[in-house]
Design a protein around this motif. Structure first.
Motif, PDB file in Angstrom:
ATOM      1  N   ILE A 197       0.785  -1.145  -0.007  1.00  0.00           N
ATOM      2  CA  ILE A 197      -0.024   0.067  -0.044  1.00  0.00           C
ATOM      3  C   ILE A 197       0.830   1.247   0.231  1.00  0.00           C
ATOM      4  O   ILE A 197       0.693   2.106  -0.820  1.00  0.00           O
ATOM      5  N   ALA A 198       1.872   1.250   0.671  1.00  0.00           N
ATOM      6  CA  ALA A 198       2.658   2.430   0.924  1.00  0.00           C
ATOM      7  C   ALA A 198       3.312   2.751  -0.403  1.00  0.00           C
ATOM      8  O   ALA A 198       3.786   4.066  -0.683  1.00  0.00           O
ATOM      9  N   GLU A 203      -2.341  14.459   4.289  1.00  0.00           N
ATOM     10  CA  GLU A 203      -1.772  14.428   5.553  1.00  0.00           C
ATOM     11  C   GLU A 203      -0.540  13.318   5.576  1.00  0.00           C
ATOM     12  O   GLU A 203       0.141  13.392   6.365  1.00  0.00           O
ATOM     13  N   PHE A 204      -0.588  12.243   4.666  1.00  0.00           N
ATOM     14  CA  PHE A 204       0.551  11.479   4.584  1.00  0.00           C
ATOM     15  C   PHE A 204       1.447  11.445   3.460  1.00  0.00           C
ATOM     16  O   PHE A 204       2.228  10.610   3.297  1.00  0.00           O
ATOM     17  N   GLU A 230       5.168  10.942   4.373  1.00  0.00           N
ATOM     18  CA  GLU A 230       5.741   9.551   4.653  1.00  0.00           C
ATOM     19  C   GLU A 230       5.331   8.462   3.560  1.00  0.00           C
ATOM     20  O   GLU A 230       6.135   7.709   3.528  1.00  0.00           O
ATOM     21  N   TYR A 231       4.070   8.659   2.938  1.00  0.00           N
ATOM     22  CA  TYR A 231       3.600   7.824   1.826  1.00  0.00           C
ATOM     23  C   TYR A 231       3.382   8.544   0.559  1.00  0.00           C
ATOM     24  O   TYR A 231       2.128   8.554   0.338  1.00  0.00           O
ATOM     25  N   PRO A 232       4.054   8.926  -0.105  1.00  0.00           N
ATOM     26  CA  PRO A 232       3.872   9.770  -1.458  1.00  0.00           C
ATOM     27  C   PRO A 232       3.295   9.157  -2.364  1.00  0.00           C
ATOM     28  O   PRO A 232       2.693   9.729  -3.140  1.00  0.00           O
ATOM     29  N   ALA A 239      -8.930   4.362   8.619  1.00  0.00           N
ATOM     30  CA  ALA A 239     -10.307   4.639   9.575  1.00  0.00           C
ATOM     31  C   ALA A 239     -10.288   5.664  10.668  1.00  0.00           C
ATOM     32  O   ALA A 239     -10.950   6.397  11.120  1.00  0.00           O
ATOM     33  N   ASN A 240      -9.158   5.568  11.240  1.00  0.00           N
ATOM     34  CA  ASN A 240      -8.822   6.248  12.533  1.00  0.00           C
ATOM     35  C   ASN A 240      -8.573   7.680  11.978  1.00  0.00           C
ATOM     36  O   ASN A 240      -9.000   8.639  12.504  1.00  0.00           O
ATOM     37  N   PHE A 241      -8.105   7.998  10.792  1.00  0.00           N
ATOM     38  CA  PHE A 241      -7.900   9.248  10.146  1.00  0.00           C
ATOM     39  C   PHE A 241      -9.199   9.908  10.109  1.00  0.00           C
ATOM     40  O   PHE A 241      -9.401  11.441  10.395  1.00  0.00           O
TER      41      PHE A 241
END
Length: 436
Positions: free
Chosen positions: A47-48, A74-75, A78-80, A342-344
């Motif tokens: 996924i990353a 947001e990410f 870290e995960y472009p 989900a947490n996001f």
């Protein structure tokens, strides 16, 4: 608050189930890497790197696009290369569809549904425990919301938005009629104004409200002391409670202030009448804000939102609350990434995207809500939040509860029977359906 606690216990009890369809809790979370510093799970490499997209189900396209855009922003450092794809699936259908699609390998990693669908999702293994995020979310969201999606100390869904009925009032019209823009606090005050303002021949009413559903009648019945499912037991909805007889009598007595058959109390009639600036009060929810904002601008009035009216000498009126949640599929091959997404949705950035795109109220604690852009300056949201403090999250009750309850309040409102007879019919019908 006493009634809400009982309802929450019922839902929590319903969540005490053992998943029978998907992987076990240990299988779902034992190998996930938790970054204690960032308080996030480390997203899987597939996924990353963008090799495989994270798949999510939303009901509304505009919400999906807004949340995904905010998530990627947001990410991005870290995960472009991370990719997220969405499919439109109705919240009512998501759990049943996931039970089939998840096992077939065609389901989403994260899906949106209603909180009262989570017991079924746990039972069939489609709603995975959130692991370390349980502690994070318990810090951001009230126990009233988290408890109804928690089983064995693990949350199985993220509360995303909440909604409740409230009293909305035309401040401009009230000042003209009463000399004050302040809303009524009791039904007795509304009755007093109705005696002067109502004109049935001109279809002019002091208040408009739906009278064909127990969902809408419950705030009045609860203000008179009736409690639904008092023992948190699906066998005993409380239809045989003597307090309900008096509550139904009071409910029937309100026909004088809105003398309209229940079948004619449609949402079109209710909402449009208020939007035209002709009705001092209406009972509805935040889904009506857009129409009322437009009506207020076009017809030159202002409106406010406050808690539901009580009964003189009665109890604080409760209202059934709604809550939309995000669940991680128990079948997801990427449980870390799914949990992060989900947490996001309950993070500051996620909640801001939800509110900005949909106007829905995030299910966050009041101190966090005030930091969401736009909410602090929105007086209408404050009224819904205030009423939500008295709202009840209903358990996973049988569908026939609504059928029986709706028939009972319609019988009373339309004078098809007296309160005692309507109540007796409700008891008999519920028992018959429950025994099938």
């Amino acid at each position: 608050m006493r009634r809400r606690g009982a309802i929450a216990l019922a839902a929590a009890a319903a969540l005490g189930l053992t998943a029978c369809g998907g992987p076990t809790e240990e299988e779902q979370s034992s190998e996930l890497e938790w970054d204690a510093e960032t308080r996030q799970y480390v997203i899987e490499e597939d996924i990353a790197s963008g090799k495989v997209p994270l798949k999510v189900w939303f009901e509304e396209e505009y919400l999906a696009e807004a949340v995904i855009a905010a998530f990627k922003e947001e990410f991005k450092d870290e995960y472009p290369d991370m990719k997220v794809e969405y499919e439109l699936v109705g919240k009512h259908d998501a759990v049943d569809k996931m039970a089939l699609a998840g096992e077939a390998g065609t389901g989403a990693d994260v899906f949106m549904t209603f909180y009262n669908e989570i017991p079924n999702a746990i039972d069939d293994g489609t709603a995975a425990p959130l692991g370390e995020y349980t502690g994070v979310l318990n810090e951001r969201i009230s126990e009233a919301f988290t408890s109804v999606v928690t089983a064995e100390d693990q949350m199985h869904a993220v509360p995303v938005t909440t909604e409740s009925l409230a009293l909305m009032y035309n401040t401009t019209l009230l000042e003209e009629l009463t000399g004050s823009p302040e809303p009524a606090a009791t039904w007795e005050e509304i009755q007093a104004l109705a005696a002067e303002y109502n004109d049935p021949g001109a279809n002019r009413w002091t208040i408009r409200m739906s009278t064909m559903e127990i969902y809408r009648a419950y705030p009045i019945l609860s203000a008179m002391g009736w409690q639904v499912y008092p023992d948190s037991n699906v066998d005993a909805p409380g239809f045989d409670d003597p307090a309900l007889t008096a509550a139904l009598d009071y409910y029937a007595g309100l026909r004088d202030i809105y003398n309209v058959p229940s079948a004619d109390s449609t949402w079109e009639v209710i909402e449009e009448g208020f939007a035209k600036g002709e009705t001092p009060y209406v009972i509805t929810g935040p889904w009506s804000f857009s129409l009322f904002d437009t009506g207020a601008a076009e017809n030159g009035f202002e409106y406010g939102v406050t808690t539901l009216p009580g009964v003189a000498g009665g109890e604080t009126p409760g209202a059934f609350a709604g809550m939309h949640v995000a669940a991680v599929s128990g079948y997801s091959e990427y449980p870390a990434a799914a949990r992060v997404f989900a947490n996001f949705m309950a993070s500051d950035a996620g909640a801001a995207a939800v509110y900005a795109s949909s106007g829905q109220i995030p299910a966050l604690n009041q101190d966090l809500l005030s930091g969401i852009e736009g909410i602090a300056d929105d007086p209408h949201v404050a009224g819904i939040v205030a009423q939500s403090a008295n709202a009840e999250l209903i358990p996973q009750v049988p569908e026939y509860f609504w059928e029986v309850g709706d028939a009972m309040v319609v019988d009373v409102w339309d004078d098809l029977s007296d309160s005692a007879a309507a109540q007796e019919k409700a008891v008999t019908t519920y028992d018959e359906l429950h025994g099938l």
